[in-house]
Design a protein around this motif. Structure first.
Motif, PDB file in Angstrom:
ATOM      1  N   THR A 184      35.464  32.994  11.178  1.00 23.59           N
ATOM      2  CA  THR A 184      34.609  33.315  10.045  1.00 23.59           C
ATOM      3  C   THR A 184      33.607  32.192   9.792  1.00 23.59           C
ATOM      4  OG1 THR A 184      36.551  34.415   9.112  1.00 23.59           O
ATOM      5  CG2 THR A 184      34.674  34.120   7.650  1.00 23.59           C
ATOM      6  N   PHE A 185      32.479  32.542   9.210  1.00 29.74           N
ATOM      7  CA  PHE A 185      31.370  31.626   8.932  1.00 29.74           C
ATOM      8  C   PHE A 185      30.741  31.127  10.239  1.00 29.74           C
ATOM      9  CE2 PHE A 185      34.737  30.654   5.678  1.00 29.74           C
ATOM     10  CZ  PHE A 185      34.263  31.539   4.727  1.00 29.74           C
ATOM     11  N   GLY A 215      28.919  27.432   7.786  1.00 26.08           N
ATOM     12  CA  GLY A 215      29.303  27.044   6.441  1.00 26.08           C
ATOM     13  C   GLY A 215      29.464  28.242   5.524  1.00 26.08           C
ATOM     14  N   TYR A 216      30.289  28.086   4.495  1.00 23.87           N
ATOM     15  CA  TYR A 216      30.516  29.182   3.564  1.00 23.87           C
ATOM     16  C   TYR A 216      29.513  29.176   2.419  1.00 23.87           C
ATOM     17  CZ  TYR A 216      32.838  25.589   0.769  1.00 23.87           C
ATOM     18  OH  TYR A 216      33.103  24.451   0.060  1.00 23.87           O
ATOM     19  N   VAL A 217      28.744  28.109   2.267  1.00 25.18           N
ATOM     20  CA  VAL A 217      27.643  28.038   1.303  1.00 25.18           C
ATOM     21  C   VAL A 217      26.349  28.353   2.040  1.00 25.18           C
ATOM     22  CG1 VAL A 217      26.359  26.498  -0.233  1.00 25.18           C
ATOM     23  CG2 VAL A 217      28.849  26.383  -0.146  1.00 25.18           C
ATOM     24  N   ASP A 218      25.410  28.999   1.376  1.00 26.14           N
ATOM     25  CA  ASP A 218      24.160  29.404   2.017  1.00 26.14           C
ATOM     26  C   ASP A 218      23.482  28.225   2.714  1.00 26.14           C
ATOM     27  OD1 ASP A 218      24.617  31.891   0.932  1.00 26.14           O
ATOM     28  OD2 ASP A 218      23.270  31.584  -0.783  1.00 26.14           O
ATOM     29  N   ASP A 219      23.045  28.440   3.944  1.00 24.72           N
ATOM     30  CA  ASP A 219      22.236  27.467   4.694  1.00 24.72           C
ATOM     31  C   ASP A 219      22.863  26.079   4.728  1.00 24.72           C
ATOM     32  OD1 ASP A 219      20.195  29.421   5.083  1.00 24.72           O
ATOM     33  OD2 ASP A 219      19.462  29.026   3.056  1.00 24.72           O
ATOM     34  N   ARG A 710      38.903  31.899   2.454  1.00 25.05           N
ATOM     35  CA  ARG A 710      39.734  32.335   3.580  1.00 25.05           C
ATOM     36  C   ARG A 710      38.900  32.431   4.860  1.00 25.05           C
ATOM     37  NH1 ARG A 710      43.098  36.698   1.607  1.00 25.05           N
ATOM     38  NH2 ARG A 710      41.124  37.851   1.440  1.00 25.05           N
ATOM     39  N   ARG A 711      39.502  31.949   5.946  1.00 26.36           N
ATOM     40  CA  ARG A 711      38.819  31.966   7.247  1.00 26.36           C
ATOM     41  C   ARG A 711      39.744  32.517   8.312  1.00 26.36           C
ATOM     42  NH1 ARG A 711      38.581  27.638  10.991  1.00 26.36           N
ATOM     43  NH2 ARG A 711      39.123  26.172   9.316  1.00 26.36           N
ATOM     44  N   PHE A 712      39.242  33.478   9.097  1.00 24.67           N
ATOM     45  CA  PHE A 712      39.966  34.034  10.231  1.00 24.67           C
ATOM     46  C   PHE A 712      39.450  33.386  11.513  1.00 24.67           C
ATOM     47  CE2 PHE A 712      39.975  37.253   6.924  1.00 24.67           C
ATOM     48  CZ  PHE A 712      41.312  37.673   6.906  1.00 24.67           C
ATOM     49  N   GLU A 713      40.336  33.228  12.486  1.00 20.48           N
ATOM     50  CA  GLU A 713      39.946  32.546  13.725  1.00 20.48           C
ATOM     51  C   GLU A 713      40.759  33.091  14.893  1.00 20.48           C
ATOM     52  OE1 GLU A 713      39.365  28.030  14.041  1.00 20.48           O
ATOM     53  OE2 GLU A 713      41.306  28.364  14.988  1.00 20.48           O
ATOM     54  N   ALA A 714      40.108  33.234  16.037  1.00 23.69           N
ATOM     55  CA  ALA A 714      40.787  33.586  17.284  1.00 23.69           C
ATOM     56  C   ALA A 714      40.431  32.550  18.332  1.00 23.69           C
ATOM     57  CB  ALA A 714      40.367  34.975  17.761  1.00 23.69           C
ATOM     58  N   SER A 715      41.416  32.145  19.136  1.00 24.18           N
ATOM     59  CA  SER A 715      41.156  31.102  20.136  1.00 24.18           C
ATOM     60  C   SER A 715      41.830  31.437  21.446  1.00 24.18           C
ATOM     61  CB  SER A 715      41.637  29.738  19.632  1.00 24.18           C
ATOM     62  OG  SER A 715      43.029  29.733  19.436  1.00 24.18           O
TER      63      SER A 715
END
Length: 720
Positions: A184-185, A215-219, A710-715
């Motif tokens: 995510t992000f 980033g989760y904040v704009d720009d 929350r952040r999802f990740e695949a590796s």
């Protein structure tokens, strides 16, 4: 994008790298073909040597202090991609610095420059000036030594030391590893590297990593690239020469925080993250808003060559020399402070830019002697430590502007008008450490360091003229010591008690001190006692410590470029860390820390502050970590795990009228081993999507740093 990333990972992993070379080369290939290991999780070994707590090569058990460590396997399993993420998983450590002070840490009641950052045991400056978030793929471990450590590393280190150790070549076996992840992000991590034996006397190790996020904040995107390489020459068992180079280039996130606004204006407050006696809140409508300018910058690059020679002319004598050079250039061009204006109902922004150009050349030479002293086993190391620093800081404060709180027009930074401030030092020290076996079960560990630090601090005005009023020269004279006893109560169980001292600059850090802060160094001392024990026949371990730290004669920051005199700061606490294999496939790790820290007399009538007895900012009273992993679920090559991290209540300023509420975040993951060489992992960070304040800085008193959602990740991981 995701498809192309995993395709790239597959291409990289064709010659991919192993996490680290097997410990036993005999039969390694046969074992890899017959048994699938998902992560190679490895429990802490108290009898392994660590170079962070002593130059004598003492083990964790023999060191009369608290040492916490996270290795490459644990970092990989938990999915920590930056040094900051990995370090805060250790007992009693918190972090959350802004881009202006990236990845600074808090432990044992102290933060910022009172926590020394090392790279392979070398110090190049205050952590809040030189530290970078850093990639973890290139690392062998991160070691944390708690409490004052000036006897080992010179000025600084009241709360502790964080030592980042890169991977080194070895002669065990060739190995390869590749890692690719996407989350995510638009978060991407790539890494490739490994060990190669060139001949019986020559081995090579290289590791390259790249990490980026929008980033989760704009720009507010960021990225970093790290390349490490080392060549090890070992013509004989008693001689080794290692030449290494460490290169880092990064662009930090330009998110400097979210402004605090009056409750009457913030009609949609985020509840449960903070409370303020002034009625300030964070409005949910501003949570993802970036108030920086469009041409903002937080960029750096650095290179660090190092030559290490070890020679043992006899079984009882070892000579070691480390020569190094460090060069770094850093740039910050930003709007950093965001202050709500109740009259205009807008956000007032400042402008601040600063450039660093840093060069250090240094050398450490030591001799270690193993001998008998009055018939008792004794090991002694003596040495010299020298470094020369040239640090040029150019900065300026152009005029700011005001923007809409919800739809800010980014605008541009504007013209740069510089003021230059060079800092130079010549540092020389004599050091010694000793461990004497008074009985087979009782050891006396001592150490001392005599140091001279010749500092030249210069300031120039905007027109280039020399500012004599704020410039000065001074020679600091330091002496620090450590005395400790380690007693083996029973096989696998030891207790210890120690006394250590430290010295550090009176102000924020020694790169910024001016003539108005031309005082002697602050002093600190620590009493510590603890227990270290193996559990369940070697299937686990537990460590416990109690400490008391006092720091005297200090200046502390109460705002940007504003210092106040504080008579003392004290910190007392308890730390517990344990880990064990409940079954051959189920591992549990738990830790907790209690910290009772407060200022001594702290009155500044000019600033209207009376913080006597208050707790320092960003110091939680309680912290805790719990991690578990289960392998071979249902007899399959499947591993599941997760962890919970708890951070207690903290204060966001010295006045203690801004309370940062406690929070807990969780991580869960599932890894499937496709075969002995390939595995895939799914991971969720901040499982409950908890909203929380990660950090509040006195540099930015009108805003707070919010934690990542929350952040999802695949590796995908490949080992050969």
């Amino acid at each position: 994008m995701r498809t192309s990333l995993f395709a790239l990972a597959a291409c990289i992993a064709g010659p991919a790298l192993a996490q680290q070379a097997p410990r036993d080369t005999a039969g390694a290939g046969d074992q890899a073909d017959s048994e699938i290991t998902v992560t190679g999780w490895r429990l802490r070994q108290l009898d392994e040597e660590t170079g962070t707590g002593s130059r004598l090569g003492l083990s964790i058990r023999e060191t009369p202090g608290t040492i916490d460590q996270i290795g490459a396997d644990e970092i990989l399993t938990r999915g920590f991609r930056t040094v900051e993420e990995a370090t805060v998983s250790l007992p009693g450590v918190t972090s959350g610095g802004t881009p202006g002070g990236p990845a600074i840490f808090s432990m044992r009641g102290f933060e910022g420059s009172q926590i020394t950052l090392l790279r392979n045991g070398l110090y190049v400056g205050p952590a809040d000036m030189i530290n970078r978030p850093g990639n973890t793929f290139n690392l062998a471990s991160i070691d944390v030594l708690k409490g004052p450590a000036s006897v080992l590393y010179g000025q600084g280190a009241v709360g502790g030391v964080v030592n980042v150790v890169t991977k080194s070549p070895d002669f065990r076996a060739d190995s390869l590893q590749a890692l690719a992840s996407y989350g995510t992000f638009d978060t991407v991590s790539l890494g490739i590297g490994g060990n190669h034996i060139l001949s019986d006397t020559l081995a090579l190790r290289t590791d390259v990593s790249y990490h980026r996020s929008s980033g989760y904040v704009d720009d507010s995107g960021s990225n970093s690239f790290n390349a490490t390489g080392a060549l090890l020459y070992r013509p004989a068992s008693d001689l080794s020469v290692e030449l290494s180079v460490d290169y880092l280039q990064d662009n930090l996130s330009n998110y400097f925080g979210t402004p605090l606004v009056p409750a009457s204006f913030g009609t949609d407050p985020i509840r449960g993250i903070l409370s303020s006696s002034k009625g300030l809140v964070v409005d949910a409508r501003t949570r993802f808003v970036n108030y920086n300018v469009s041409d903002s910058r937080a960029h750096s690059w650095q290179v660090w060559p190092r030559l290490v020679v070890n020679w043992s002319p006899s079984d009882s004598v070892t000579l070691s020399n480390t020569a190094y050079y460090f060069h770094a250039e850093r740039q910050w061009i930003n709007a950093e402070n965001f202050v709500f204006n109740p009259t205009t109902q807008r956000i007032d922004r400042d402008r601040f830019f600063v450039f660093h150009n840093q060069d250090i050349v240094g050398d450490q030479l030591s001799a270690t002697f193993a001998h008998k002293l009055a018939g008792l086993d004794n090991k002694l190391i003596v040495g010299i430590d020298y470094s020369h620093l040239d640090f040029v800081r150019s900065r300026g404060f152009p005029d700011g502007d005001s923007v809409d709180p919800f739809r800010p027009t980014p605008g541009t930074f504007g013209p740069l008008v510089k003021r230059v401030s060079p800092t130079r030092w010549d540092q020389g020290a004599l050091f010694a450490e000793d461990i004497l076996s008074l009985t087979p079960a009782l050891k006396l560990v001592t150490g001392g360091r005599v140091e001279r630090l010749m500092l030249t601090r210069e300031n120039y005005n905007v027109d280039g003229s020399f500012n004599t009023g704020s410039s000065f020269k001074r020679t600091y004279k330091l002496f620090n010591a450590r005395v400790g006893l380690v007693y083996d109560v029973a096989p696998g169980v030891s207790t210890y008690a120690s006394f250590t001292t430290g010295k550090d600059p009176v102000g924020n850090n020694i790169f910024l001190v001016n003539a108005g802060q031309n005082f002697g160094l602050s002093s600190s001392r620590q009493f510590e006692a603890g227990v270290k024990a193996d559990l369940m026949g070697g299937r686990g371990s537990v460590t416990f410590s109690a400490y008391d730290i006092r720091r005297n004669d200090i200046l502390t920051l109460i705002g940007t470029d504003t210092l106040s005199n504080v008579g003392s700061q004290t910190s007392r606490g308890l730390e517990l860390s344990s880990e064990f294999k409940a079954t051959p496939t189920w591992t549990l790790i738990a830790s907790g820390a209690y910290t009772d820290a407060e200022y001594g007399r702290f009155v500044d009538p000019n600033a209207g502050i009376d913080a006597t007895g208050n707790r320092p900012p960003n110091v939680p009273m309680w912290t805790g970590n719990l991690w578990t992993t289960v392998q071979k679920l249902a007899g399959l090559p499947l591993e599941a795990g997760g962890g919970v991290r708890y951070i207690g209540k903290r204060y966001g300023n010295t006045a203690n009228d801004l309370v940062l509420k406690p929070y807990a975040t969780g991580i869960v993951y599932l890894t499937w081993a496709i075969d002995p060489r390939w595995s895939i992992t799914g991971r969720v960070n901040n499982v409950w999507d908890k909203k929380f304040v990660q950090w509040a800085s006195v540099f930015y008193p009108s805003q707070v740093m919010l934690g990542e959602p929350r952040r999802f990740e695949a590796s995908l991981l490949a080992r050969f």
